[in-house]
Design a protein around this motif. Sequence first.
Motif, PDB file in Angstrom:
ATOM      1  N   MET A 257       2.869  -3.642  -5.883  1.00 43.48           N
ATOM      2  CA  MET A 257       2.612  -4.956  -5.535  1.00 43.48           C
ATOM      3  C   MET A 257       3.455  -6.221  -5.569  1.00 43.48           C
ATOM      4  O   MET A 257       2.749  -7.073  -5.019  1.00 43.48           O
ATOM      5  N   TYR A 258       4.175  -6.280  -6.888  1.00 49.13           N
ATOM      6  CA  TYR A 258       5.279  -6.880  -7.535  1.00 49.13           C
ATOM      7  C   TYR A 258       6.206  -7.244  -6.870  1.00 49.13           C
ATOM      8  O   TYR A 258       7.544  -8.251  -6.432  1.00 49.13           O
ATOM      9  N   LEU A 259       7.298  -6.434  -6.105  1.00 43.50           N
ATOM     10  CA  LEU A 259       8.489  -5.967  -5.413  1.00 43.50           C
ATOM     11  C   LEU A 259       8.941  -5.934  -3.857  1.00 43.50           C
ATOM     12  O   LEU A 259       9.153  -4.842  -3.843  1.00 43.50           O
ATOM     13  N   GLN A 260       7.636  -6.132  -3.409  1.00 41.47           N
ATOM     14  CA  GLN A 260       7.917  -6.029  -2.176  1.00 41.47           C
ATOM     15  C   GLN A 260       8.152  -7.647  -1.196  1.00 41.47           C
ATOM     16  O   GLN A 260       7.370  -8.225  -1.544  1.00 41.47           O
ATOM     17  N   PRO A 261       8.629  -7.331   0.047  1.00 43.83           N
ATOM     18  CA  PRO A 261       8.196  -8.779   0.797  1.00 43.83           C
ATOM     19  C   PRO A 261       7.136  -9.156   0.946  1.00 43.83           C
ATOM     20  O   PRO A 261       5.604  -8.321   1.487  1.00 43.83           O
ATOM     21  N   SER A 262       6.677 -10.118   0.494  1.00 47.84           N
ATOM     22  CA  SER A 262       5.691 -11.431   1.531  1.00 47.84           C
ATOM     23  C   SER A 262       4.821 -10.934   2.019  1.00 47.84           C
ATOM     24  O   SER A 262       3.612 -10.714   2.479  1.00 47.84           O
ATOM     25  N   SER A 263       6.012 -10.698   3.074  1.00 49.18           N
ATOM     26  CA  SER A 263       4.797  -9.910   4.298  1.00 49.18           C
ATOM     27  C   SER A 263       4.162  -8.837   4.466  1.00 49.18           C
ATOM     28  O   SER A 263       3.774  -8.182   5.334  1.00 49.18           O
ATOM     29  N   ARG A 264       4.385  -8.085   3.567  1.00 50.11           N
ATOM     30  CA  ARG A 264       4.125  -6.410   3.891  1.00 50.11           C
ATOM     31  C   ARG A 264       2.754  -5.808   2.977  1.00 50.11           C
ATOM     32  O   ARG A 264       2.706  -5.330   2.703  1.00 50.11           O
ATOM     33  N   HIS A 265       2.451  -6.921   2.414  1.00 50.35           N
ATOM     34  CA  HIS A 265       1.420  -7.417   1.557  1.00 50.35           C
ATOM     35  C   HIS A 265       0.496  -7.321   2.209  1.00 50.35           C
ATOM     36  O   HIS A 265      -0.339  -8.105   3.242  1.00 50.35           O
ATOM     37  N   GLY A 266      -0.592  -6.461   1.753  1.00 58.18           N
ATOM     38  CA  GLY A 266      -1.988  -6.065   3.281  1.00 58.18           C
ATOM     39  C   GLY A 266      -3.177  -5.952   2.015  1.00 58.18           C
ATOM     40  O   GLY A 266      -3.455  -6.157   1.570  1.00 58.18           O
ATOM     41  N   SER A 267      -4.266  -4.353   2.561  1.00 56.62           N
ATOM     42  CA  SER A 267      -4.775  -4.100   2.073  1.00 56.62           C
ATOM     43  C   SER A 267      -4.977  -3.666   0.595  1.00 56.62           C
ATOM     44  O   SER A 267      -5.927  -3.706  -0.012  1.00 56.62           O
ATOM     45  N   LEU A 268      -3.879  -2.772   1.115  1.00 56.61           N
ATOM     46  CA  LEU A 268      -4.088  -1.868  -0.370  1.00 56.61           C
ATOM     47  C   LEU A 268      -3.219  -2.801  -1.647  1.00 56.61           C
ATOM     48  O   LEU A 268      -3.324  -2.172  -2.551  1.00 56.61           O
ATOM     49  N   ASP A 269      -3.385  -3.874  -1.523  1.00 56.32           N
ATOM     50  CA  ASP A 269      -2.349  -4.620  -2.850  1.00 56.32           C
ATOM     51  C   ASP A 269      -4.192  -4.276  -3.127  1.00 56.32           C
ATOM     52  O   ASP A 269      -3.819  -4.183  -4.668  1.00 56.32           O
ATOM     53  N   LYS A 270      -5.647  -4.741  -2.851  1.00 54.16           N
ATOM     54  CA  LYS A 270      -6.204  -4.612  -3.741  1.00 54.16           C
ATOM     55  C   LYS A 270      -6.138  -3.518  -4.779  1.00 54.16           C
ATOM     56  O   LYS A 270      -6.801  -3.237  -6.337  1.00 54.16           O
ATOM     57  N   VAL A 271      -5.907  -2.021  -3.916  1.00 53.41           N
ATOM     58  CA  VAL A 271      -5.911  -0.387  -4.102  1.00 53.41           C
ATOM     59  C   VAL A 271      -5.308  -0.950  -5.315  1.00 53.41           C
ATOM     60  O   VAL A 271      -5.518  -0.443  -6.861  1.00 53.41           O
ATOM     61  N   ALA A 272      -4.318  -0.857  -5.016  1.00 49.11           N
ATOM     62  CA  ALA A 272      -2.908  -0.433  -6.298  1.00 49.11           C
ATOM     63  C   ALA A 272      -3.599  -2.098  -7.380  1.00 49.11           C
ATOM     64  O   ALA A 272      -3.652  -1.597  -8.512  1.00 49.11           O
ATOM     65  N   SER A 273      -3.836  -3.196  -7.468  1.00 52.67           N
ATOM     66  CA  SER A 273      -4.267  -3.887  -8.511  1.00 52.67           C
ATOM     67  C   SER A 273      -5.394  -2.853  -9.520  1.00 52.67           C
ATOM     68  O   SER A 273      -5.520  -3.375 -10.405  1.00 52.67           O
TER      69      SER A 273
END
Length: 320
Positions: A257-273
Amino acid sequence: MAQRNQTQIKFILLGITDSPRAQTPLFVLFLLIYIVSLVGNVGIITLVRVSPSLHTPMYFFLTHFAFIDICYSTVISPRMLADLLSEDKTISFTACMMQFFTFAFFATIECHLLAMMAYDRHVAICQPLLYVTIISSRVCWQLVASSYLFAFLSAIIYTWCVFGGSFCGPNRIDHFFCDAVPVLKLVCSDTHSSEMIFFSFVTINAVGASVVILLSYISIIRTVLRMCSAQSRARAFHTCTSHLMAVSMYFGPAFFMYLQPSSRHGSLDKVASIFYAMVTPMLNPFIYSLRNKEVKGALLKSGRRLFRHWQHARLVPSRT
C-alpha cells in the motif's frame, strides 16, 4: 483556498463498493470480523493478566500488541460499518484528519512492537543466560514508551504531509477511510515534497522495523542450527512461528500500500487495506493462541479454574 476555510470542507467516502445489493452482506461480514477481533484481543489481554505463567516480557509486548490491534481497527471499522448502511457518507475535514492521525499513530506503534517482539525472541534464544538482565521490566517499559512517543511524532508529520495542502477540487475519497493515498489525490497544490517526506518516514518506521526483525531472525536461525538436539531446534523454531506469521500478514499488505509509486495504486488498494486494518487484527489472537503451547496451557488452566468456581457457586446455595 485559505486555511480558515479548509476545516469547512466535507469529504465523501465512496466506501468499499457502490452496489446496494452488496452493502448489507458486507456489513454483516465486517461486523462479525470486528466483533471477533475485539473478543479475541480482549481475551489475550485478560488471559495474560490473570495467568502468572504469562507474566514475561514476551507477553508484556503481546498485551500491548493486542491493545493496539483493538485501537486501530476501532478507528476504521465503526465508521465503515455505519457508511455501509447509510446514504450520507460525508465526513468533515477535521474528522477525516483525526481518523488518519489516530490510524497512523497506532499502525506505527504496531511496526515497533513487532520489531521489539523479534528482538525479545533473539535475546531469549541467542543469549538465554542474559535474558532477564537485558529484557528487564524497566527496559520493556522504556521500549514501549519510546515507541508511543516516536509514533506520536511520526503521526503528526504524516498528517501534516497529507492534509497540509490545499483542497479545492473534487471531494470524493475513493476509499472506505481517510487513508494517505486517496486523500493526497484530492490535493490541488504540489504534493511532491509532502510525498517525499511521507515516504521517508514510512521507510524509517516500516523498513527500519523490518531490518530489526530480519537481523534478529538471521541471528536466531544461526543459533538454532548450532543446537545439538533436534528437539531443542524444533522448540526454538516453534516459538518464533507465530511472530513470523503476524509479521508477514502485517508488513506484506502495508508495503504494497505505502511503498509503491503513486501511479501504480489501483483497485487492489482497498483489498490490501481491508486485510491489514481489519483481517489481521482478527487473526492475530488466533495465531498467538492456537500455535503457542504456553497460551493454550494458560487458557486451559483458566478454564478449569472458572469451571471449579462455577461448580463451587452451584454447590454452596444447594447446601444452604
